[in-house]
Scaffold this motif. Sequence first.
Motif, mmCIF file in Angstrom:
data_model
loop_
_atom_site.group_PDB
_atom_site.id
_atom_site.type_symbol
_atom_site.label_atom_id
_atom_site.label_comp_id
_atom_site.label_asym_id
_atom_site.label_seq_id
_atom_site.Cartn_x
_atom_site.Cartn_y
_atom_site.Cartn_z
ATOM 1 N N ALA A 221 27.129 73.990 12.980
ATOM 2 C CA ALA A 221 26.211 74.816 12.184
ATOM 3 C C ALA A 221 24.835 74.866 12.832
ATOM 4 C CB ALA A 221 26.085 74.269 10.768
ATOM 5 N N ASP A 222 24.147 75.980 12.625
ATOM 6 C CA ASP A 222 22.751 76.094 13.028
ATOM 7 C C ASP A 222 21.871 75.367 12.011
ATOM 8 O OD1 ASP A 222 23.442 77.708 15.188
ATOM 9 O OD2 ASP A 222 23.237 79.557 14.006
ATOM 10 N N LEU A 223 20.663 75.041 12.402
ATOM 11 C CA LEU A 223 19.736 74.380 11.496
ATOM 12 C C LEU A 223 19.465 75.215 10.244
ATOM 13 C CD1 LEU A 223 17.099 72.968 14.014
ATOM 14 C CD2 LEU A 223 18.931 71.709 12.876
ATOM 15 N N SER A 224 19.474 76.524 10.396
ATOM 16 C CA SER A 224 19.177 77.427 9.277
ATOM 17 C C SER A 224 20.284 77.465 8.226
ATOM 18 C CB SER A 224 18.933 78.842 9.797
ATOM 19 O OG SER A 224 20.084 79.328 10.482
ATOM 20 N N ALA A 225 21.432 76.857 8.538
ATOM 21 C CA ALA A 225 22.582 76.941 7.628
ATOM 22 C C ALA A 225 22.517 75.944 6.482
ATOM 23 C CB ALA A 225 23.884 76.739 8.408
ATOM 24 N N VAL A 226 21.554 75.022 6.504
ATOM 25 C CA VAL A 226 21.482 74.010 5.463
ATOM 26 C C VAL A 226 20.210 74.177 4.637
ATOM 27 C CG1 VAL A 226 22.736 72.396 6.949
ATOM 28 C CG2 VAL A 226 20.269 72.220 6.768
ATOM 29 N N ASP A 227 20.263 73.725 3.396
ATOM 30 C CA ASP A 227 19.098 73.804 2.516
ATOM 31 C C ASP A 227 18.138 72.645 2.724
ATOM 32 O OD1 ASP A 227 19.682 76.095 0.414
ATOM 33 O OD2 ASP A 227 21.573 75.087 0.831
ATOM 34 N N ARG A 228 18.683 71.487 3.113
ATOM 35 C CA ARG A 228 17.820 70.309 3.225
ATOM 36 C C ARG A 228 18.525 69.222 4.030
ATOM 37 N NH1 ARG A 228 13.521 69.197 -0.337
ATOM 38 N NH2 ARG A 228 14.220 71.042 -1.468
ATOM 39 N N ILE A 229 17.750 68.510 4.842
ATOM 40 C CA ILE A 229 18.230 67.297 5.507
ATOM 41 C C ILE A 229 17.582 66.113 4.803
ATOM 42 C CG2 ILE A 229 18.355 65.979 7.644
ATOM 43 C CD1 ILE A 229 17.940 68.616 9.168
ATOM 44 N N ILE A 230 18.384 65.144 4.422
ATOM 45 C CA ILE A 230 17.863 63.926 3.801
ATOM 46 C C ILE A 230 18.053 62.782 4.785
ATOM 47 C CG2 ILE A 230 17.993 62.353 1.830
ATOM 48 C CD1 ILE A 230 19.156 64.636 0.191
ATOM 49 N N THR A 231 16.957 62.107 5.137
ATOM 50 C CA THR A 231 17.009 61.040 6.118
ATOM 51 C C THR A 231 16.218 59.837 5.634
ATOM 52 O OG1 THR A 231 16.747 60.533 8.479
ATOM 53 C CG2 THR A 231 15.001 61.842 7.430
ATOM 54 N N ASP A 232 16.270 58.738 6.392
ATOM 55 C CA ASP A 232 15.577 57.516 5.978
ATOM 56 C C ASP A 232 14.136 57.486 6.483
ATOM 57 O OD1 ASP A 232 16.165 55.209 8.577
ATOM 58 O OD2 ASP A 232 16.943 57.237 8.557
ATOM 59 N N ARG A 233 13.906 57.935 7.714
ATOM 60 C CA ARG A 233 12.559 58.008 8.261
ATOM 61 C C ARG A 233 12.594 58.899 9.485
ATOM 62 N NH1 ARG A 233 12.096 54.447 12.752
ATOM 63 N NH2 ARG A 233 13.735 52.866 12.844
ATOM 64 N N LEU A 234 11.422 59.375 9.883
ATOM 65 C CA LEU A 234 11.342 60.261 11.037
ATOM 66 C C LEU A 234 9.916 60.202 11.576
ATOM 67 C CD1 LEU A 234 13.478 62.078 12.360
ATOM 68 C CD2 LEU A 234 12.508 64.004 11.106
ATOM 69 N N ASP A 235 9.778 60.046 12.901
ATOM 70 C CA ASP A 235 8.428 59.987 13.451
ATOM 71 C C ASP A 235 7.752 61.348 13.299
ATOM 72 O OD1 ASP A 235 8.427 61.544 16.185
ATOM 73 O OD2 ASP A 235 10.242 60.339 16.249
ATOM 74 N N ALA A 236 6.441 61.329 13.246
ATOM 75 C CA ALA A 236 5.667 62.521 12.904
ATOM 76 C C ALA A 236 5.920 63.681 13.864
ATOM 77 C CB ALA A 236 4.178 62.172 12.883
ATOM 78 N N GLN A 237 6.040 63.373 15.147
ATOM 79 C CA GLN A 237 6.240 64.433 16.133
ATOM 80 C C GLN A 237 7.581 65.121 15.945
ATOM 81 O OE1 GLN A 237 5.718 63.162 20.187
ATOM 82 N NE2 GLN A 237 6.290 65.135 21.049
ATOM 83 N N MET A 238 8.625 64.320 15.746
ATOM 84 C CA MET A 238 9.953 64.889 15.532
ATOM 85 C C MET A 238 9.996 65.706 14.256
ATOM 86 S SD MET A 238 13.132 65.038 16.713
ATOM 87 C CE MET A 238 13.482 63.609 17.758
#
Length: 254
Positions: A221-238
């Motif tokens: 799937a492309d990134l546009s195909a999802v409504d939301r990604i739920i993650t634990d943490r992510l650095d500011a740049q990413m």
Amino acid sequence: MLATERHSKILENVNKEKTVTVAELSKLLDVSEVTIRKDLIKLEQEGLLSRVHGGASIAGFLPLERSFTEKQTERMEEKARIARQALLHVQPGDTLILGAGTTTMELAKLLGQVAELTVVTNAVNIAMELNSHGVHQVILIGGEMRAKSFAVVGAVAEDNLKKLSVYKCFIGADGIHEKDGFSTLSLAESHVNRIMMERARKVYVLADHTKFGESHFSSFADLSAVDRIITDRLDAQMQASFLDLGVKIEVAQG
């Protein structure tokens, strides 16, 4: 340590061990995991290695898919936090699809807290977990079961899914990449994932921070195909790079 010296040591370890993890390289070279990931991106661009989930391998070396049991004990607290955050998006009476995976299994364990759900899944172990709650209608699709992930795949599974429609889909991914989108190591699971997403009105991808910036064998799937990604943490740049692409990211609370 200069970047050139760091790159040399990374390549030395990759060629010796065939596959190394970001955490191992970070400890060995006494630099942050963010720095190591940037080094791996540069070395991959130069064709000197291949990035894989959580690390790197020698160029052209296809990483082996690990079993559910092997992955189950990794980043347990992170997966539990993601699952608790995802639970906030589940309402009584919802119709859901849960894809196979260790993080979606953590969500399945929590669904007993929500009443009157109808849950479709292609994962035998997740179906058994949901059934143990005794409060939901559980639909396990048919097909060929993969030993490594307990996922049901193939033509029968795909046909079963095409006959169903749900409100929300919760699914995992081995890689989340700015250009390549969502990917997995299994072609068969990739096909099923794609159909699961098509049969839902809302799609949530549950993935810990190590999956970001990674691209694997089969994109589903492309990134546009999802409504939301739920993650634990992510650095500011990413996080900024994904937000610039219009991707909604929800970081789980501690």
